[in-house]
Enzyme design. Structure first.
Site, PDB file in Angstrom:
ATOM      1  N   ASN A  58       9.639   3.921   0.796  1.00 61.37           N
ATOM      2  CA  ASN A  58       9.598   4.683   2.052  1.00 61.37           C
ATOM      3  C   ASN A  58      11.003   5.096   2.482  1.00 61.37           C
ATOM      4  OD1 ASN A  58       6.878   4.713   2.255  1.00 61.37           O
ATOM      5  ND2 ASN A  58       6.716   3.440   4.074  1.00 61.37           N
ATOM      6  N   LYS A 107       9.928   3.216  11.165  1.00 59.61           N
ATOM      7  CA  LYS A 107       9.866   1.760  11.309  1.00 59.61           C
ATOM      8  C   LYS A 107      10.373   1.060  10.034  1.00 59.61           C
ATOM      9  CE  LYS A 107       5.543  -0.038  10.746  1.00 59.61           C
ATOM     10  NZ  LYS A 107       5.365  -1.088   9.792  1.00 59.61           N
ATOM     11  N   PHE A 158       8.651  16.287  -0.824  1.00 61.98           N
ATOM     12  CA  PHE A 158       9.536  15.703   0.197  1.00 61.98           C
ATOM     13  C   PHE A 158      10.877  16.404   0.297  1.00 61.98           C
ATOM     14  CE2 PHE A 158       7.349  12.274   2.316  1.00 61.98           C
ATOM     15  CZ  PHE A 158       6.144  12.365   1.631  1.00 61.98           C
ATOM     16  N   GLU A 176       0.850  -1.194   0.000  1.00 64.37           N
ATOM     17  CA  GLU A 176       0.000   0.000   0.000  1.00 64.37           C
ATOM     18  C   GLU A 176       0.885   1.243   0.000  1.00 64.37           C
ATOM     19  OE1 GLU A 176      -0.180   2.158   2.715  1.00 64.37           O
ATOM     20  OE2 GLU A 176       1.058   1.004   4.106  1.00 64.37           O
ATOM     21  N   LYS A 190      10.841  19.378   2.157  1.00 68.37           N
ATOM     22  CA  LYS A 190      10.530  20.375   3.200  1.00 68.37           C
ATOM     23  C   LYS A 190      11.430  20.100   4.399  1.00 68.37           C
ATOM     24  CE  LYS A 190       7.720  23.063   3.964  1.00 68.37           C
ATOM     25  NZ  LYS A 190       7.971  24.506   3.875  1.00 68.37           N
ATOM     26  N   ALA A 191      12.332  21.044   4.654  1.00 66.53           N
ATOM     27  CA  ALA A 191      13.206  20.882   5.822  1.00 66.53           C
ATOM     28  C   ALA A 191      12.394  21.125   7.085  1.00 66.53           C
ATOM     29  CB  ALA A 191      14.353  21.876   5.730  1.00 66.53           C
ATOM     30  N   LYS A 236       2.211  14.715  11.791  1.00 67.75           N
ATOM     31  CA  LYS A 236       2.028  15.608  10.640  1.00 67.75           C
ATOM     32  C   LYS A 236       0.595  16.124  10.715  1.00 67.75           C
ATOM     33  CE  LYS A 236       0.412  12.301   7.231  1.00 67.75           C
ATOM     34  NZ  LYS A 236       0.504  11.809   5.882  1.00 67.75           N
ATOM     35  N   CYS A 285       5.322   4.784   9.823  1.00 64.22           N
ATOM     36  CA  CYS A 285       5.832   4.140   8.606  1.00 64.22           C
ATOM     37  C   CYS A 285       7.306   4.406   8.372  1.00 64.22           C
ATOM     38  CB  CYS A 285       5.009   4.590   7.418  1.00 64.22           C
ATOM     39  SG  CYS A 285       3.275   4.177   7.625  1.00 64.22           S
TER      40      CYS A 285
HETATM   41  C1  UGA Z   1       4.133   7.408   4.252  1.00 62.53           C
HETATM   42  C2  UGA Z   1       4.253   7.409   2.733  1.00 62.53           C
HETATM   43  O1  UGA Z   1       4.204   8.740   2.249  1.00 62.53           O
HETATM   44  C3  UGA Z   1       3.132   6.573   2.091  1.00 62.53           C
HETATM   45  O2  UGA Z   1       3.330   6.502   0.686  1.00 62.53           O
HETATM   46  C4  UGA Z   1       3.167   5.160   2.677  1.00 62.53           C
HETATM   47  O3  UGA Z   1       2.165   4.339   2.147  1.00 62.53           O
HETATM   48  C5  UGA Z   1       2.999   5.247   4.176  1.00 62.53           C
HETATM   49  O4  UGA Z   1       4.079   6.044   4.716  1.00 62.53           O
HETATM   50  C6  UGA Z   1       3.042   3.846   4.737  1.00 62.53           C
HETATM   51  O5  UGA Z   1       4.064   3.166   4.579  1.00 62.53           O
HETATM   52  O6  UGA Z   1       2.018   3.368   5.232  1.00 62.53           O
HETATM   53  P1  UGA Z   1       2.722   8.810   6.057  1.00 62.53           P
HETATM   54  O7  UGA Z   1       3.536   8.095   7.095  1.00 62.53           O
HETATM   55  O8  UGA Z   1       1.252   8.903   6.226  1.00 62.53           O
HETATM   56  O9  UGA Z   1       2.945   8.091   4.621  1.00 62.53           O
HETATM   57  O10 UGA Z   1       3.272  10.271   6.012  1.00 62.53           O
HETATM   58  P2  UGA Z   1       3.988  11.270   4.989  1.00 62.53           P
HETATM   59  O11 UGA Z   1       3.012  12.246   4.502  1.00 62.53           O
HETATM   60  O12 UGA Z   1       4.777  10.542   3.996  1.00 62.53           O
HETATM   61  O13 UGA Z   1       4.987  12.036   6.023  1.00 62.53           O
HETATM   62  C7  UGA Z   1       5.936  11.321   6.815  1.00 62.53           C
HETATM   63  C8  UGA Z   1       6.745  12.255   7.676  1.00 62.53           C
HETATM   64  O14 UGA Z   1       7.665  12.987   6.878  1.00 62.53           O
HETATM   65  C9  UGA Z   1       5.938  13.297   8.445  1.00 62.53           C
HETATM   66  O15 UGA Z   1       6.442  13.386   9.777  1.00 62.53           O
HETATM   67  C10 UGA Z   1       6.209  14.590   7.707  1.00 62.53           C
HETATM   68  O16 UGA Z   1       6.122  15.718   8.534  1.00 62.53           O
HETATM   69  C11 UGA Z   1       7.632  14.365   7.219  1.00 62.53           C
HETATM   70  N1  UGA Z   1       7.988  15.145   6.022  1.00 62.53           N
HETATM   71  C12 UGA Z   1       7.365  14.897   4.838  1.00 62.53           C
HETATM   72  C13 UGA Z   1       8.977  16.110   6.097  1.00 62.53           C
HETATM   73  O17 UGA Z   1       9.572  16.356   7.179  1.00 62.53           O
HETATM   74  N2  UGA Z   1       9.328  16.812   4.975  1.00 62.53           N
HETATM   75  C14 UGA Z   1       8.723  16.584   3.786  1.00 62.53           C
HETATM   76  O18 UGA Z   1       9.104  17.241   2.785  1.00 62.53           O
HETATM   77  C15 UGA Z   1       7.718  15.602   3.719  1.00 62.53           C
END
Ligand code: UGA
Length: 449
Positions: free
Chosen positions: A224, A279, A265, A150, A267-268, A336, A276
């Site tokens: 991931n 882990k 992705f 997924e 964004k600092a 987030k 996800c």
């Molecule tokens: C993530 C993946 O984006 C999904 O594709 C995947 O299916 C999912 O894990 C999973 O394995 O189940 P998610 O954990 O919901 O999804 O969150 P994201 O939106 O990807 O963000 C992850 C973290 O990265 C957050 O803490 C967010 O704040 C951080 N982030 C994201 C940044 O610090 N900078 C960015 O530019 C983007």
């Protein structure tokens, strides 16, 4: 098609509800009786936009059912998705004991052909182990194993399911591929009726990639891990920007225009969290180790991320000098925006560090995550607005970029703060504006602040 989804966590419940939405008969199974009762009453165990509507409507129209019996699900369905948890063990490896138990229960109850699909995020070669478990049993009924990872983001999981970037299926036999192709056809062709009216991201069919099982399993962990590495990369660049007076937001913009890099992705900030990325990165490192490959690149991405909360606290010290006996307002607790999920949220580490430094009061505000935060944090004063968090505090720290924080009355915030200090872990304000307003404003990778 008749489907069974085992596990009603984030992935299982969204998968079940969405498959029902496109016209399938779905039984969602979970061994947690309370959870099943709660869902049957129309209350969702997780916060996910559109999920409640989907579950209620499809259950009401007789396409979505809930049960605590794997035997029932196995008997009534041709395709069985395994979506149970694979939490990290002490050593970082994924704990596959639930997957194994579920497989034993399925095979015990199979009377004729079943397709078993791994939906949980699992290390490469899990498919082979599942096959082994099925072969070990005395039940010699015909079956296929498939992997179907997924790619659902929390907060937009329903939309991601019905409007995906790609669908990946890993199979050993064409028969399994054909069943999954048929199942996903309405999504691939963007031809299903849904009251949700989700806009398609393209008019082209959704790309479907059919691979062997191992490749499909690796695609999930590698995706991931790659995204997590991208975030750590920009965070490392942010550190360099701070030392040189450059602005990481501009650097990321300049890099992102190159389609080979892409702007997302980059964004600092205070780092990635959630259940996800941390882990899966750790599990990928461990599986590589087991296969005699030292994935130092990923270890470094992990190290950079672990350092982020400490760095944020250091910025606060640069502004306040001593943290002992200070009152700190915290804005945002979930890992987030648009989720109440606190698992591995950077806020936990930041707050623990503040408490370790002797901060007297932590006044925290989050629009939805407070009930969950109580399970992870102690000695917090939870407040019901950003203004309350600022009131009488020596500084305000922003950890999650909820939309409402972008539109605050900053004059009012300044008046409420004991000293006008804001440390912004998500770069939501313009440093020059903040300076004009009279704040001591510290953000990430923007040399001028
Ligand atoms: C993530 C993946 O984006 C999904 O594709 C995947 O299916 C999912 O894990 C999973 O394995 O189940 P998610 O954990 O919901 O999804 O969150 P994201 O939106 O990807 O963000 C992850 C973290 O990265 C957050 O803490 C967010 O704040 C951080 N982030 C994201 C940044 O610090 N900078 C960015 O530019 C983007």
């Amino acid at each position: 098609m008749k489907l069974c989804i085992i596990g009603t966590g984030h992935v299982g419940l969204v998968t079940g509800a969405c498959f029902a939405e496109i016209g399938n008969q779905v039984i969602c199974v979970d061994n947690d009786e309370e959870k099943i009762k709660m869902i049957k009453r129309g209350r969702m165990p997780i916060y996910e936009p559109e999920l409640e509507e989907l579950v209620k409507r499809n259950a009401g129209e007789g396409r979505l059912f809930f049960s605590t019996s794997i035997a029932e699900g196995t008997r009534k369905s041709r395709v069985i998705f395994i979506a149970v948890g694979t939490p990290p063990k002490e050593n970082g490896e994924a704990d596959l004991s639930s997957v194994e138990k579920v497989c034993r229960e399925i095979v015990r109850n199979m009377k004729d052909y079943r397709l078993i699909v791994e939906k949980s995020t699992v290390p490469v070669q899990t498919g082979q182990w599942i096959k082994h478990i099925f072969r070990l049993s005395n039940n010699h009924v015909d079956f296929d194993i498939a992997s179907n990872p997924e790619f659902l983001r929390e907060g937009s999981a329903v939309r991601d399911f019905l409007n995906p970037d790609r669908i990946v299926i890993g199979v050993e036999r064409e028969r399994a591929a054909e069943i999954l192709r048929q199942l996903y056809q309405p999504i691939i062709n963007r031809e299903f009726n849904s009251d949700l009216r989700i806009p398609a991201s393209s008019s082209d069919p959704v790309p479907l990639l059919v691979t062997d099982i191992q490749s499909s399993e690796i695609i999930k962990h590698a995706s991931n891990s790659f995204l997590a590495t991208k975030i750590s990369f920009i965070n490392a660049v942010a550190d360099l920007c701070e030392r040189t007076g450059a602005d990481v937001e501009k650097v990321a913009e300049g890099m992102g225009h190159d389609p080979r890099i892409g702007s997302s992705f980059l964004k600092a900030g205070v780092g990635f969290g959630g259940f996800c990325f941390p882990k899966d990165l750790q599990a990928f490192i461990r599986i590589a180790e087991k296969l005699n490959y030292d994935f130092t690149l990923l270890k470094e991405a992990q190290r950079i991320n672990k350092e982020r909360p400490r760095q944020l606290v250091r910025k606060l010290e640069e502004a306040l000098w001593i943290l002992k006996d200070k009152t700190i307002g915290v804005l945002g607790l979930s890992f987030k925006p648009y989720t109440d999920d606190m698992r591995f949220a950077p806020s936990i580490e930041v707050i623990k560090l503040l408490q370790k430094e002797g901060a007297k009061v932590i006044k925290a505000y989050d629009p939805v995550a407070t009930p969950n935060a109580k399970l992870f944090l102690n000695n917090i004063e939870y407040v019901s607005s950003p203004y309350e968090a600022a009131s009488g505090s020596d500084a305000l720290v922003i950890i999650t970029e909820w939309e409402e924080f972008r539109n605050l009355d900053l004059e009012k915030i300044k008046g409420l703060l004991e000293t006008p200090v804001i440390v912004d872990g998500r770069n939501i304000y313009d440093p020059r504006e903040m300076q004009k307003l009279g704040f001591i404003y510290k953000s990430i990778g923007r040399g001028s602040s």
